[in-house]
Design an enzyme around this catalytic site. Structure first.
Site, PDB file in Angstrom:
ATOM      1  N   LYS A  89       0.848  -1.198   0.000  1.00  0.00           N
ATOM      2  CA  LYS A  89       0.000   0.000   0.000  1.00  0.00           C
ATOM      3  C   LYS A  89       0.877   1.239   0.000  1.00  0.00           C
ATOM      4  O   LYS A  89       1.797   1.359   0.816  1.00  0.00           O
ATOM      5  CB  LYS A  89      -0.883   0.005   1.271  1.00  0.00           C
ATOM      6  CG  LYS A  89      -1.770   1.237   1.352  1.00  0.00           C
ATOM      7  CD  LYS A  89      -3.043   1.056   0.559  1.00  0.00           C
ATOM      8  CE  LYS A  89      -3.816   2.330   0.289  1.00  0.00           C
ATOM      9  NZ  LYS A  89      -3.403   3.002  -0.983  1.00  0.00           N
ATOM     10  N   GLN A 110       7.342   4.124   3.979  1.00  0.00           N
ATOM     11  CA  GLN A 110       5.941   3.695   4.020  1.00  0.00           C
ATOM     12  C   GLN A 110       5.778   2.451   4.892  1.00  0.00           C
ATOM     13  O   GLN A 110       4.752   2.275   5.541  1.00  0.00           O
ATOM     14  CB  GLN A 110       5.478   3.405   2.578  1.00  0.00           C
ATOM     15  CG  GLN A 110       3.976   3.427   2.377  1.00  0.00           C
ATOM     16  CD  GLN A 110       3.413   4.835   2.187  1.00  0.00           C
ATOM     17  OE1 GLN A 110       3.990   5.613   1.448  1.00  0.00           O
ATOM     18  NE2 GLN A 110       2.316   5.132   2.834  1.00  0.00           N
ATOM     19  N   LYS A 113       5.529   3.729   8.456  1.00  0.00           N
ATOM     20  CA  LYS A 113       4.347   4.589   8.573  1.00  0.00           C
ATOM     21  C   LYS A 113       3.079   3.743   8.612  1.00  0.00           C
ATOM     22  O   LYS A 113       2.218   3.894   9.475  1.00  0.00           O
ATOM     23  CB  LYS A 113       4.306   5.539   7.368  1.00  0.00           C
ATOM     24  CG  LYS A 113       3.177   6.535   7.402  1.00  0.00           C
ATOM     25  CD  LYS A 113       2.917   7.182   6.044  1.00  0.00           C
ATOM     26  CE  LYS A 113       4.138   7.823   5.454  1.00  0.00           C
ATOM     27  NZ  LYS A 113       3.807   8.685   4.287  1.00  0.00           N
ATOM     28  N   LYS A 125       5.337   1.721  -3.227  1.00  0.00           N
ATOM     29  CA  LYS A 125       5.321   3.078  -3.800  1.00  0.00           C
ATOM     30  C   LYS A 125       5.592   2.937  -5.291  1.00  0.00           C
ATOM     31  O   LYS A 125       6.258   1.999  -5.715  1.00  0.00           O
ATOM     32  CB  LYS A 125       6.425   3.927  -3.155  1.00  0.00           C
ATOM     33  CG  LYS A 125       6.160   5.404  -3.223  1.00  0.00           C
ATOM     34  CD  LYS A 125       5.360   5.881  -2.025  1.00  0.00           C
ATOM     35  CE  LYS A 125       4.845   7.271  -2.215  1.00  0.00           C
ATOM     36  NZ  LYS A 125       4.243   7.809  -0.980  1.00  0.00           N
ATOM     37  N   GLY A 164      -2.595   8.353  -4.386  1.00  0.00           N
ATOM     38  CA  GLY A 164      -1.908   9.539  -4.915  1.00  0.00           C
ATOM     39  C   GLY A 164      -0.642   9.890  -4.161  1.00  0.00           C
ATOM     40  O   GLY A 164      -0.379   9.392  -3.067  1.00  0.00           O
ATOM     41  N   ASP A 165       0.146  10.738  -4.755  1.00  0.00           N
ATOM     42  CA  ASP A 165       1.316  11.378  -4.128  1.00  0.00           C
ATOM     43  C   ASP A 165       1.589  12.601  -5.022  1.00  0.00           C
ATOM     44  O   ASP A 165       0.655  13.076  -5.707  1.00  0.00           O
ATOM     45  CB  ASP A 165       2.512  10.406  -4.065  1.00  0.00           C
ATOM     46  CG  ASP A 165       3.629  10.893  -3.132  1.00  0.00           C
ATOM     47  OD1 ASP A 165       3.528  10.691  -1.916  1.00  0.00           O
ATOM     48  OD2 ASP A 165       4.604  11.501  -3.626  1.00  0.00           O
ATOM     49  N   THR A 208      -4.377  13.763   4.992  1.00  0.00           N
ATOM     50  CA  THR A 208      -2.960  13.934   5.340  1.00  0.00           C
ATOM     51  C   THR A 208      -2.751  15.273   6.045  1.00  0.00           C
ATOM     52  O   THR A 208      -2.130  15.344   7.118  1.00  0.00           O
ATOM     53  CB  THR A 208      -2.070  13.840   4.087  1.00  0.00           C
ATOM     54  OG1 THR A 208      -2.428  12.669   3.358  1.00  0.00           O
ATOM     55  CG2 THR A 208      -0.607  13.781   4.460  1.00  0.00           C
ATOM     56  N   ASN A 239      -1.905  19.123  -2.366  1.00  0.00           N
ATOM     57  CA  ASN A 239      -2.923  18.462  -1.536  1.00  0.00           C
ATOM     58  C   ASN A 239      -2.638  18.577  -0.037  1.00  0.00           C
ATOM     59  O   ASN A 239      -3.484  19.036   0.734  1.00  0.00           O
ATOM     60  CB  ASN A 239      -3.036  16.981  -1.948  1.00  0.00           C
ATOM     61  CG  ASN A 239      -3.890  16.195  -0.978  1.00  0.00           C
ATOM     62  OD1 ASN A 239      -3.399  15.661   0.002  1.00  0.00           O
ATOM     63  ND2 ASN A 239      -5.187  16.150  -1.222  1.00  0.00           N
ATOM     64  N   SER A 380      -6.873   5.986   3.612  1.00  0.00           N
ATOM     65  CA  SER A 380      -6.840   5.055   2.475  1.00  0.00           C
ATOM     66  C   SER A 380      -7.149   3.632   2.943  1.00  0.00           C
ATOM     67  O   SER A 380      -7.887   2.896   2.281  1.00  0.00           O
ATOM     68  CB  SER A 380      -5.449   5.043   1.824  1.00  0.00           C
ATOM     69  OG  SER A 380      -5.301   6.082   0.900  1.00  0.00           O
TER      70      SER A 380
HETATM   71  P1  NDP Z   1       1.035  17.692  -4.744  1.00  0.00           P
HETATM   72  O1  NDP Z   1       1.528  17.287  -6.067  1.00  0.00           O
HETATM   73  O2  NDP Z   1      -0.405  17.888  -4.502  1.00  0.00           O
HETATM   74  O3  NDP Z   1       1.781  19.028  -4.248  1.00  0.00           O
HETATM   75  C1  NDP Z   1       3.167  19.096  -4.203  1.00  0.00           C
HETATM   76  C2  NDP Z   1       3.577  20.507  -3.836  1.00  0.00           C
HETATM   77  O4  NDP Z   1       4.995  20.536  -3.600  1.00  0.00           O
HETATM   78  C3  NDP Z   1       3.314  21.518  -4.955  1.00  0.00           C
HETATM   79  O5  NDP Z   1       3.094  22.769  -4.384  1.00  0.00           O
HETATM   80  C4  NDP Z   1       4.620  21.491  -5.742  1.00  0.00           C
HETATM   81  O6  NDP Z   1       4.862  22.680  -6.485  1.00  0.00           O
HETATM   82  C5  NDP Z   1       5.626  21.326  -4.619  1.00  0.00           C
HETATM   83  N1  NDP Z   1       6.816  20.586  -5.084  1.00  0.00           N
HETATM   84  C6  NDP Z   1       6.833  19.331  -5.571  1.00  0.00           C
HETATM   85  N2  NDP Z   1       8.078  18.968  -5.915  1.00  0.00           N
HETATM   86  C7  NDP Z   1       8.847  20.026  -5.630  1.00  0.00           C
HETATM   87  C8  NDP Z   1      10.236  20.281  -5.752  1.00  0.00           C
HETATM   88  N3  NDP Z   1      11.068  19.340  -6.245  1.00  0.00           N
HETATM   89  N4  NDP Z   1      10.703  21.494  -5.341  1.00  0.00           N
HETATM   90  C9  NDP Z   1       9.838  22.434  -4.845  1.00  0.00           C
HETATM   91  N5  NDP Z   1       8.522  22.244  -4.708  1.00  0.00           N
HETATM   92  C10 NDP Z   1       8.040  21.074  -5.082  1.00  0.00           C
HETATM   93  O7  NDP Z   1       1.613  16.578  -3.736  1.00  0.00           O
HETATM   94  P2  NDP Z   1       1.152  16.208  -2.249  1.00  0.00           P
HETATM   95  O8  NDP Z   1       0.671  17.424  -1.546  1.00  0.00           O
HETATM   96  O9  NDP Z   1       0.271  15.036  -2.330  1.00  0.00           O
HETATM   97  O10 NDP Z   1       2.526  15.715  -1.598  1.00  0.00           O
HETATM   98  C11 NDP Z   1       3.412  16.598  -0.933  1.00  0.00           C
HETATM   99  C12 NDP Z   1       4.336  15.800  -0.024  1.00  0.00           C
HETATM  100  O11 NDP Z   1       3.551  15.080   0.941  1.00  0.00           O
HETATM  101  C13 NDP Z   1       5.194  14.734  -0.708  1.00  0.00           C
HETATM  102  O12 NDP Z   1       6.419  14.622  -0.013  1.00  0.00           O
HETATM  103  C14 NDP Z   1       4.394  13.452  -0.512  1.00  0.00           C
HETATM  104  O13 NDP Z   1       5.213  12.316  -0.583  1.00  0.00           O
HETATM  105  C15 NDP Z   1       3.874  13.689   0.891  1.00  0.00           C
HETATM  106  N6  NDP Z   1       2.697  12.922   1.302  1.00  0.00           N
HETATM  107  C16 NDP Z   1       1.540  12.966   0.564  1.00  0.00           C
HETATM  108  C17 NDP Z   1       0.434  12.278   0.996  1.00  0.00           C
HETATM  109  C18 NDP Z   1      -0.873  12.355   0.271  1.00  0.00           C
HETATM  110  O14 NDP Z   1      -1.865  11.807   0.791  1.00  0.00           O
HETATM  111  N7  NDP Z   1      -0.985  13.032  -0.862  1.00  0.00           N
HETATM  112  C19 NDP Z   1       0.463  11.435   2.208  1.00  0.00           C
HETATM  113  C20 NDP Z   1       1.700  11.540   2.952  1.00  0.00           C
HETATM  114  C21 NDP Z   1       2.765  12.244   2.488  1.00  0.00           C
HETATM  115  P3  NDP Z   1       4.240  22.856  -7.989  1.00  0.00           P
HETATM  116  O15 NDP Z   1       2.773  23.052  -7.801  1.00  0.00           O
HETATM  117  O16 NDP Z   1       4.931  24.042  -8.520  1.00  0.00           O
HETATM  118  O17 NDP Z   1       4.562  21.590  -8.693  1.00  0.00           O
HETATM  119  O1  2IT Z   2       3.134   8.979   1.423  1.00  0.00           O
HETATM  120  C1  2IT Z   2       1.976   8.553   1.621  1.00  0.00           C
HETATM  121  O2  2IT Z   2       1.644   8.054   2.697  1.00  0.00           O
HETATM  122  C2  2IT Z   2       0.989   8.697   0.539  1.00  0.00           C
HETATM  123  N1  2IT Z   2       1.332   9.242  -0.504  1.00  0.00           N
HETATM  124  C3  2IT Z   2      -0.387   8.146   0.698  1.00  0.00           C
HETATM  125  C4  2IT Z   2      -0.417   6.670   0.431  1.00  0.00           C
HETATM  126  C5  2IT Z   2      -1.784   6.032   0.381  1.00  0.00           C
HETATM  127  O3  2IT Z   2      -1.802   4.847   0.038  1.00  0.00           O
HETATM  128  O4  2IT Z   2      -2.806   6.667   0.662  1.00  0.00           O
END
Ligand code: NDP
Ligand code: 2IT
Length: 449
Positions: A89, A110, A113, A125, A164-165, A208, A239, A380
């Site tokens: 997952k 993961q 976590k 992943k 998603g990620d 998250t 997100n 999830s």
């Molecule tokens: P999104 O794609 O929704 O948002 C990512 C954000 O980070 C955007 O604002 C993006 O900017 C910025 N970003 C991405 N890559 C870079 C980079 N290399 N340098 C600078 N800014 C960057 O992703 P999420 O919000 O889903 O994920 C954000 C973080 O949270 C990640 O580390 C992910 O692994 C982690 N995460 C996500 C979860 C989830 O449920 N979605 C769960 C747990 C952890 P721009 O818009 O300009 O691309």
């Molecule tokens: O980093 C993370 O925990 C996620 N991107 C969410 C993973 C999930 O299966 O909901």
């Protein structure tokens, strides 16, 4: 050389050129020394070496046709890291920088976590080096269909359940799920993060970011503080950031900064509900840079590029929610100098190794992502439960479930601090140890597969 150094060196040698993976492995291994020295069985059974070796890695060619009728070739991935606690997952990332080092670090994180959530979830992943920016909806759809045309063989509701990620939100999940359903002729919970009308769970989009803020509330309560009126910095604007900001506003905190890959916004008056709604449209519907926020709101200033740092803005709480290694040692020193009291990670591994060491020399309380951002994968996990039952649970039930799970992770960390005589508020070592112990027990019980 000690046994532990030997193991670490051999993991580095076996995985050359994978700095993010080495960083994640080293951090956990550093924490679990007291567990290994008490349980020689874990060393005998080579539990840690087994955890650091993915059960399976699938890489594949993804060909699709762009709007100019040109063939494009990308690389798709799924790292099936650890299946001891349940089916694999974890999320999918679509980003041009994606490589195996990043995916293996994410899948490794993961593992612990998912164990901390207390749900029956293994770890994985995946994703692709595809850049969804400036692509039409049709191009994104064709790419998702092409990705699934290979990946469907390896996923399924009892096998491996992506979500998603970075770069993968509800739109991409919809196209991926639609392709899976078409190929298999089966409507099953093979992906989470689905829309609430077609098998998704209430609160998954928020989980998250909301869970992160709940975790911060519990951390602050331990030291007799709360979030009200605290000045906060949130990096990213995707997100996780959007819903962290939403919950911080709800908790009466003042969010004065956020960012994206082009730069950051400093809004001294703070983000309110109306400004957040504007930001959501800017990022989710228009898919534009945050610069437009400063054009609309005169209290805000936009700083392009990376020269001036978001983390140099004076604040009490910092929530890195963008990407790995986004804070270095000097960022943490700046936060500390400016009187910050808390860093909680919404992103996965946003602090470099040196940044973590700087935190440990400061008075900042710090929670690693594997504890603080586990709310997303937890909901999830409950989306999977609802899919298996064929039911939707209410939004208010999901809110309670999320709170209870985040509180449970927090309590588990506090109990582990006491059990292993760690420093007070040492969430880093506590989360690593608590996650490791659960997975290690499950692996030993199941034999040396
Ligand atoms: P999104 O794609 O929704 O948002 C990512 C954000 O980070 C955007 O604002 C993006 O900017 C910025 N970003 C991405 N890559 C870079 C980079 N290399 N340098 C600078 N800014 C960057 O992703 P999420 O919000 O889903 O994920 C954000 C973080 O949270 C990640 O580390 C992910 O692994 C982690 N995460 C996500 C979860 C989830 O449920 N979605 C769960 C747990 C952890 P721009 O818009 O300009 O691309
Ligand atoms: O980093 C993370 O925990 C996620 N991107 C969410 C993973 C999930 O299966 O909901």
């Amino acid at each position: 050389m000690s046994k532990i150094d030997y193991v670490l060196n051999s993991i580095k040698e076996r995985n050359p050129g994978e700095p993010e993976f080495h960083q994640a492995v080293l951090e956990v291994f550093d924490s679990i020394e007291p567990v290994l020295s008490k349980n020689s069985k874990y060393l005998e059974e080579k539990v840690f070496e087994r955890m650091a070796e993915p059960e399976r890695i699938i890489t594949f060619r993804v060909c699709w046709t762009d709007d100019n009728n040109q063939i494009q070739v990308n690389r798709g991935y799924r790292v099936q890291m650890n299946g001891a606690m349940g089916p694999y997952k974890g999320g999918l990332r679509f980003h041009p920088s994606l490589n195996l080092s990043i995916l293996k670090f994410l899948a490794f994180e993961q593992t612990f976590k998912n164990a901390l959530t207390g749900l029956p979830l293994g770890a994985g992943k995946g994703g692709a080096d595809f850049n969804p920016k400036h692509k039409s909806d049709r191009e994104i759809m064709r790419f998702c269909q092409a990705w699934m045309l290979e990946a469907y063989r390896h996923i399924g509701h009892f096998t491996d359940i992506p979500a998603g990620d970075i770069g993968v939100g509800e739109k991409e999940i919809g196209y991926l799920f639609g392709a899976f359903k078409k190929i298999k002729n089966e409507f099953q919970g093979s992906i989470t993060g689905k829309g609430p009308l077609w098998g998704g769970s209430f609160l998954r989009p928020e989980a998250t970011g909301y869970g992160l803020v709940h975790f911060a509330e519990y951390m602050l309560a331990e030291v007799d503080k709360d979030l009200a009126n605290k000045v906060c910095l949130v990096s990213g604007s995707g997100n996780v950031s959007q819903f962290a900001i939403e919950k911080l506003i709800h908790d009466k905190a003042k969010v004065v900064a956020f960012s994206d890959s082009t730069g950051f916004i400093h809004d001294e008056e703070g983000v309110d509900e109306e400004k957040l709604a504007f930001l959501k449209v800017l990022k989710n519907e228009k898919r534009e840079s945050i610069a437009g926020y400063a054009e609309k709101y005169k209290s805000a200033k936009y700083y392009e590029g990376t020269e001036k740092r978001l983390w140099s803005i004076p604040a009490e709480c910092a929530f890195p929610c963008a990407t790995q290694n986004e804070l270095d040692e000097s960022d943490v020193q700046d936060l500390s100098k400016n009187g910050a009291i808390l860093i909680a990670e919404g992103a996965n591994m946003p602090l470099t190794d040196a940044a973590i060491k700087a935190v440990q020399h400061s008075n900042i309380i710090y929670a690693p992502g594997k504890a603080a951002n586990a709310g997303g994968v937890a909901i999830s996990g409950l989306e999977m439960t609802q899919n298996r039952l064929g039911r939707y649970w209410s939004r208010s039930r999901m809110e309670t479930e999320l709170r209870v799970i985040m509180q449970g992770i927090h309590e588990n960390c506090q109990d582990t601090m006491k059990k292993y005589s760690l420093d007070a508020q040492d969430y880093l070592n506590a989360a690593n140890i608590a996650g490791f112990e659960r997975v290690a027990k499950a692996m030993v019980a199941q034999g040396s597969w």
